[in-house]
Design a protein around this motif. Structure first.
Motif, PDB file in Angstrom:
ATOM      1  N   GLN A 264      11.234 -26.818  26.759  1.00  0.00           N
ATOM      2  CA  GLN A 264      10.969 -26.311  28.112  1.00  0.00           C
ATOM      3  C   GLN A 264      11.841 -27.006  29.145  1.00  0.00           C
ATOM      4  N   GLY A 265      12.246 -28.236  28.822  1.00  0.00           N
ATOM      5  CA  GLY A 265      13.065 -28.990  29.764  1.00  0.00           C
ATOM      6  C   GLY A 265      14.531 -28.582  29.761  1.00  0.00           C
ATOM      7  N   LEU A 266      14.908 -27.679  28.840  1.00  0.00           N
ATOM      8  CA  LEU A 266      16.321 -27.308  28.745  1.00  0.00           C
ATOM      9  C   LEU A 266      16.682 -26.249  29.772  1.00  0.00           C
ATOM     10  N   PRO A 267      17.925 -26.276  30.273  1.00  0.00           N
ATOM     11  CA  PRO A 267      18.362 -25.191  31.144  1.00  0.00           C
ATOM     12  C   PRO A 267      18.354 -23.866  30.372  1.00  0.00           C
ATOM     13  N   GLN A 268      18.126 -22.782  31.093  1.00  0.00           N
ATOM     14  CA  GLN A 268      17.991 -21.474  30.463  1.00  0.00           C
ATOM     15  C   GLN A 268      19.185 -21.136  29.566  1.00  0.00           C
ATOM     16  N   SER A 269      20.414 -21.428  30.063  1.00  0.00           N
ATOM     17  CA  SER A 269      21.606 -21.037  29.302  1.00  0.00           C
ATOM     18  C   SER A 269      21.653 -21.770  27.960  1.00  0.00           C
ATOM     19  N   VAL A 270      21.318 -23.058  27.973  1.00  0.00           N
ATOM     20  CA  VAL A 270      21.328 -23.838  26.728  1.00  0.00           C
ATOM     21  C   VAL A 270      20.266 -23.285  25.787  1.00  0.00           C
ATOM     22  N   ALA A 271      19.099 -23.040  26.317  1.00  0.00           N
ATOM     23  CA  ALA A 271      17.995 -22.520  25.503  1.00  0.00           C
ATOM     24  C   ALA A 271      18.397 -21.205  24.847  1.00  0.00           C
ATOM     25  N   GLU A 272      19.133 -20.372  25.577  1.00  0.00           N
ATOM     26  CA  GLU A 272      19.529 -19.078  25.023  1.00  0.00           C
ATOM     27  C   GLU A 272      20.516 -19.245  23.874  1.00  0.00           C
ATOM     28  N   THR A 273      21.530 -20.069  24.081  1.00  0.00           N
ATOM     29  CA  THR A 273      22.524 -20.186  23.003  1.00  0.00           C
ATOM     30  C   THR A 273      21.920 -20.834  21.764  1.00  0.00           C
ATOM     31  N   LYS A 274      20.944 -21.697  21.961  1.00  0.00           N
ATOM     32  CA  LYS A 274      20.369 -22.366  20.784  1.00  0.00           C
ATOM     33  C   LYS A 274      19.145 -21.642  20.242  1.00  0.00           C
ATOM     34  N   ARG A 275      18.859 -20.496  20.783  1.00  0.00           N
ATOM     35  CA  ARG A 275      17.676 -19.710  20.395  1.00  0.00           C
ATOM     36  C   ARG A 275      16.390 -20.547  20.563  1.00  0.00           C
ATOM     37  N   TYR A 276      16.314 -21.200  21.712  1.00  0.00           N
ATOM     38  CA  TYR A 276      15.145 -22.016  22.018  1.00  0.00           C
ATOM     39  C   TYR A 276      14.307 -21.401  23.139  1.00  0.00           C
ATOM     40  N   THR A 277      14.558 -20.136  23.456  1.00  0.00           N
ATOM     41  CA  THR A 277      13.768 -19.530  24.526  1.00  0.00           C
ATOM     42  C   THR A 277      12.328 -19.388  24.053  1.00  0.00           C
ATOM     43  N   GLN A 278      11.435 -19.262  25.024  1.00  0.00           N
ATOM     44  CA  GLN A 278      10.011 -19.173  24.730  1.00  0.00           C
ATOM     45  C   GLN A 278       9.700 -18.181  23.606  1.00  0.00           C
ATOM     46  N   GLU A 279      10.335 -16.973  23.720  1.00  0.00           N
ATOM     47  CA  GLU A 279      10.018 -15.904  22.760  1.00  0.00           C
ATOM     48  C   GLU A 279      10.504 -16.268  21.355  1.00  0.00           C
ATOM     49  N   GLU A 280      11.640 -17.006  21.295  1.00  0.00           N
ATOM     50  CA  GLU A 280      12.209 -17.280  19.980  1.00  0.00           C
ATOM     51  C   GLU A 280      11.687 -18.578  19.381  1.00  0.00           C
ATOM     52  N   PHE A 281      11.474 -19.563  20.239  1.00  0.00           N
ATOM     53  CA  PHE A 281      11.213 -20.899  19.720  1.00  0.00           C
ATOM     54  C   PHE A 281       9.868 -21.013  18.987  1.00  0.00           C
ATOM     55  N   LEU A 282       8.826 -20.514  19.627  1.00  0.00           N
ATOM     56  CA  LEU A 282       7.503 -20.683  19.013  1.00  0.00           C
ATOM     57  C   LEU A 282       7.388 -20.028  17.645  1.00  0.00           C
ATOM     58  N   PRO A 283       7.895 -18.777  17.485  1.00  0.00           N
ATOM     59  CA  PRO A 283       7.861 -18.205  16.127  1.00  0.00           C
ATOM     60  C   PRO A 283       8.695 -19.019  15.134  1.00  0.00           C
ATOM     61  N   ARG A 284       9.829 -19.555  15.600  1.00  0.00           N
ATOM     62  CA  ARG A 284      10.659 -20.351  14.686  1.00  0.00           C
ATOM     63  C   ARG A 284       9.894 -21.596  14.228  1.00  0.00           C
ATOM     64  N   LEU A 285       9.272 -22.239  15.200  1.00  0.00           N
ATOM     65  CA  LEU A 285       8.535 -23.462  14.878  1.00  0.00           C
ATOM     66  C   LEU A 285       7.392 -23.161  13.913  1.00  0.00           C
ATOM     67  N   SER A 286       6.692 -22.066  14.177  1.00  0.00           N
ATOM     68  CA  SER A 286       5.540 -21.813  13.302  1.00  0.00           C
ATOM     69  C   SER A 286       6.012 -21.387  11.914  1.00  0.00           C
ATOM     70  N   ARG A 287       7.180 -20.682  11.848  1.00  0.00           N
ATOM     71  CA  ARG A 287       7.739 -20.356  10.525  1.00  0.00           C
ATOM     72  C   ARG A 287       8.066 -21.641   9.769  1.00  0.00           C
ATOM     73  N   TYR A 288       8.639 -22.595  10.509  1.00  0.00           N
ATOM     74  CA  TYR A 288       9.002 -23.863   9.873  1.00  0.00           C
ATOM     75  C   TYR A 288       7.758 -24.574   9.336  1.00  0.00           C
ATOM     76  N   ARG A 289       6.710 -24.602  10.169  1.00  0.00           N
ATOM     77  CA  ARG A 289       5.479 -25.279   9.739  1.00  0.00           C
ATOM     78  C   ARG A 289       4.855 -24.559   8.546  1.00  0.00           C
ATOM     79  N   GLN A 290       5.010 -23.228   8.560  1.00  0.00           N
ATOM     80  CA  GLN A 290       4.466 -22.419   7.477  1.00  0.00           C
ATOM     81  C   GLN A 290       5.103 -22.798   6.141  1.00  0.00           C
ATOM     82  N   LEU A 291       6.460 -22.952   6.187  1.00  0.00           N
ATOM     83  CA  LEU A 291       7.194 -23.270   4.957  1.00  0.00           C
ATOM     84  C   LEU A 291       6.724 -24.585   4.339  1.00  0.00           C
ATOM     85  N   ALA A 292       6.318 -25.515   5.217  1.00  0.00           N
ATOM     86  CA  ALA A 292       5.894 -26.825   4.735  1.00  0.00           C
ATOM     87  C   ALA A 292       4.573 -26.763   3.976  1.00  0.00           C
TER      88      ALA A 292
END
Ligand SMILES: *[C@@H]1O[C@H](CO)[C@@H](O)[C@H](O)[C@H]1NC(C)=O
Ligand SMILES: *[C@@H]1O[C@H](CO)[C@@H](O)[C@H](O)[C@H]1NC(C)=O
Ligand SMILES: *[C@@H]1O[C@H](CO)[C@@H](O)[C@H](O)[C@H]1NC(C)=O
Length: 573
Positions: free
Chosen positions: A389-417
């Motif tokens: 959340q502390g990242l500038p919008q542009s950085v978040a977008e290029t790294k696919r860390y936007t709100q819509e993308e990040f949470l599903p990615r994180l939960s997918r990662y936790r799921q795999l574990a």
């Protein structure tokens, strides 16, 4: 010698260099091969005349029946093995792969007699044990290779496979050698050794020569110089800091950063270059066709998978990358990418189910590409979410860390574990036990993480910084030292000045105090002196002035005595 109780042996290890000016018996004959029974005809170049005289002197020792000292001369070829001696330059340049081609100097068509240093040791041991009748022994292996063949094979086995015969480039390569070393490498001579082949019992390390045994020689070279690859894999949830840590590790260990996105891009660019090459001397038609084919396959896959390459293609690309010479030579940090047990098995397992697997009931991996260190980074969800959340919008977008993308990615990662067999289980089974590292807000620049990792991985295993990088580092350190010194000097000066100022101020005060005191004293004195003067004027001065007037008129011999008597008389009156 006359005092020797028993026979002794003197072995001179000399060089084939004393043969370089030898003329063939038939001057017409081309491609002559000399044998060691012709050793009396050998002729040295000017710089090796001393070697030659010494050889003659040692051979003379053996003559005479009663002589207690037997002299042997071993004329050995250029040595390699255990660090490679004069050939080290070519190994080093190939290993580093910092230049695309390994530079050769001269046309490289000269033949170099050689011997592995272990085999030279064997020859000497045989002389000691067998005391052969022949005193002049040639120690060379069976190879008769040219410098070009040697360098090409080194480059093929260890580096890019390319060599550079461009005379313009000689200069750089030649700077790495002293003139006398150049003379050795420019030797052009073919020699056949008989004694070591016929009469000695040698356990050859490299009878057929360096080129035939290059794979072993390269292993030995890496081992001797401790140039061992460091293979690290970082896994962890998105935004935990894998990329930053990978970069730090790559620069610390001078190894290669493997990001799957870059690997794919690099491959596609490379294939396009091949496909576009029109010169068939550089790229054969088959290579070109293969490249076009593969590009086609990629673009189909990209179309079918909404812009993503199919997993099996990515796995192949990664395998190819990990098997590339730079990754094999220096090692790598694999940044993320690994997800599941199955995927890791596809990449690192050898494919064949060998008997070993059945025997030990555990996966067999390709040791050349499997990471030896797995670091499982972890952090709490809160920490990761706050960070993103502390990242500038542009950085978040290029790294696919936007709100819509990040949470599903994180939960997918936790799921795999939570899978039945996780990625980390795969490595556990290989007995490459993952190290768990917690990333926290307190360690924002990863100092602690780096410390933990480098303590486990150990010191870098490579050539260290190049002379230029070393110079740059020295320069930086020197500058820092100077800066610190300047700061200290300035600080000392500042402190001195402050002390001086204080002393000055005190001195001033003291002087003011002093003059004040003096002033008070003189006033006091003045006050005191007024009645005194009046008193003297009234009671003393009249008599004294009288006496002094009389004294100056009479000018007696002893004026003080005259004054005293005058005053005394005056007083009595
Ligand atoms: C290859 O050639 C094509 C067509 O001429 C061109 O569009 C493309 O940019 C070239 N690619 C490279 C990598 O040179
Ligand atoms: C990683 O952190 C999460 C959240 O704190 C935790 O649930 C999970 O068990 C941790 N994973 C490992 C492998 O320690
Ligand atoms: C100057 O005189 C003052 C007052 O008498 C005194 O407090 C101070 O210590 C004196 N300073 C010096 C340097 O003697």
């Amino acid at each position: 010698m006359s005092n020797f109780k028993s026979r002794k042996m003197f072995i001179l290890v000399s060089s084939v260099m004393t043969w370089t000016m030898t003329k063939p018996q038939d001057p017409e004959e081309a491609d002559v091969v000399f044998t060691e029974d012709e050793f009396r005809r050998r002729r040295p170049p000017p710089n090796f005349r001393n070697h030659n005289s010494l050889e003659k002197l040692v051979l003379k020792l053996g003559r005479g029946r009663k002589n207690k000292l037997a002299g042997y001369v071993v004329a050995c070829g250029l040595q390699y093995g255990m660090g490679e001696s004069l050939f080290h330059y070519f190994f080093k340049v190939s290993w580093l792969m910092q230049v695309p081609k390994v530079s050769l100097f001269g046309p490289g068509t000269n033949h170099i007699p050689m011997i592995h240093v272990n085999d030279l040791g064997g020859v000497i041991q045989n002389i000691v044990e067998l005391r052969p009748k022949s005193k002049y022994i040639l120690a060379v292996d069976d190879s008769k290779n040219t410098l070009e063949e040697i360098v090409k094979t080194i480059s093929d086995t260890l580096g890019s496979g390319k060599i550079d015969k461009d005379p313009e480039q000689y200069a750089t390569a030649m700077k790495a050698f002293k003139p006398e070393e150049m003379e050795y490498l420019n030797i052009n001579l073919r020699l056949d050794a008989f004694i070591i082949k016929d009469s000695f019992s040698l356990q050859w390390t490299s009878e057929a020569g360096m080129i035939r045994n290059m794979i072993d020689i390269v292993e030995e070279y890496k081992d001797t110089r401790q140039l061992l690859p460091i293979r690290i894999s970082l896994v962890g949830p998105p935004a935990v800091g894998k990329s930053t840590i990978a970069e730090k590790l790559c620069s610390h260990y001078q190894i290669h950063h493997i990001k799957i996105k870059d690997v794919i891009e690099e491959k596609i660019t490379h294939l396009k270059e091949i496909a576009n090459e029109t010169d068939h001397d550089i790229v054969s038609e088959e290579e070109m066709a293969a490249a076009v084919n593969q590009l086609e396959q990629f673009s189909q896959s990209l179309e079918m998978n909404a812009g993503r390459l199919a997993d099996y293609l990515v796995v192949d690309l990664l395998k190819e990358k990990l098997n590339s010479k730079p990754c094999r030579n220096q090692g790598f940090v694999l940044n993320g990418f690994l997800k599941s047990y199955k995927q890791a098995k596809q990449i690192f397992s050898d494919g064949e189910t060998g008997s070993q697997e059945l025997l030990h009931q555990r996966p067999v991996c390709n040791k050349k590409i499997t990471p030896e260190h797995i670091f499982a980074l972890n952090a709490t969800d809160d920490f990761l979410i706050t960070r993103v959340q502390g990242l500038p919008q542009s950085v978040a977008e290029t790294k696919r860390y936007t709100q819509e993308e990040f949470l599903p990615r994180l939960s997918r990662y936790r799921q795999l574990a939570t899978a039945e067999e996780t990625l980390l289980d795969y490595f556990d089974e290989l007995e490459i036990h993952p190290e768990y590292i917690e990333v926290t807000a307190a360690d924002s620049d990863y100092t602690d993480v780096m410390k933990q990792i480098t303590e486990m991985v150990g010191v870098p295993k490579n050539y260290g910084p190049s002379p230029e990088e070393q110079a740059e580092e020295d320069r930086k350190r020197d500058e820092e030292r100077k800066q610190k010194l300047a700061e200290e000097t300035a600080e000392r000066k500042r402190r001195n000045e402050a002390a001086l100022d204080e002393m000055g101020a005190q001195y001033e005060e003291w002087r003011r105090n002093l003059s004040e005191v003096q002033h008070q004293e003189s006033e006091l004195h003045e006050a005191h002196s007024l009645p005194l003067r009046n008193y003297l004027t009234k009671y003393v001065m009249p008599s004294l002035t009288e006496a002094m007037l009389q004294c100056s008129e009479i000018k007696p011999d002893d004026p003080v005595d005259f004054l005293a008597e005058h005053l005394l008389r005056d007083n009595q009156q």
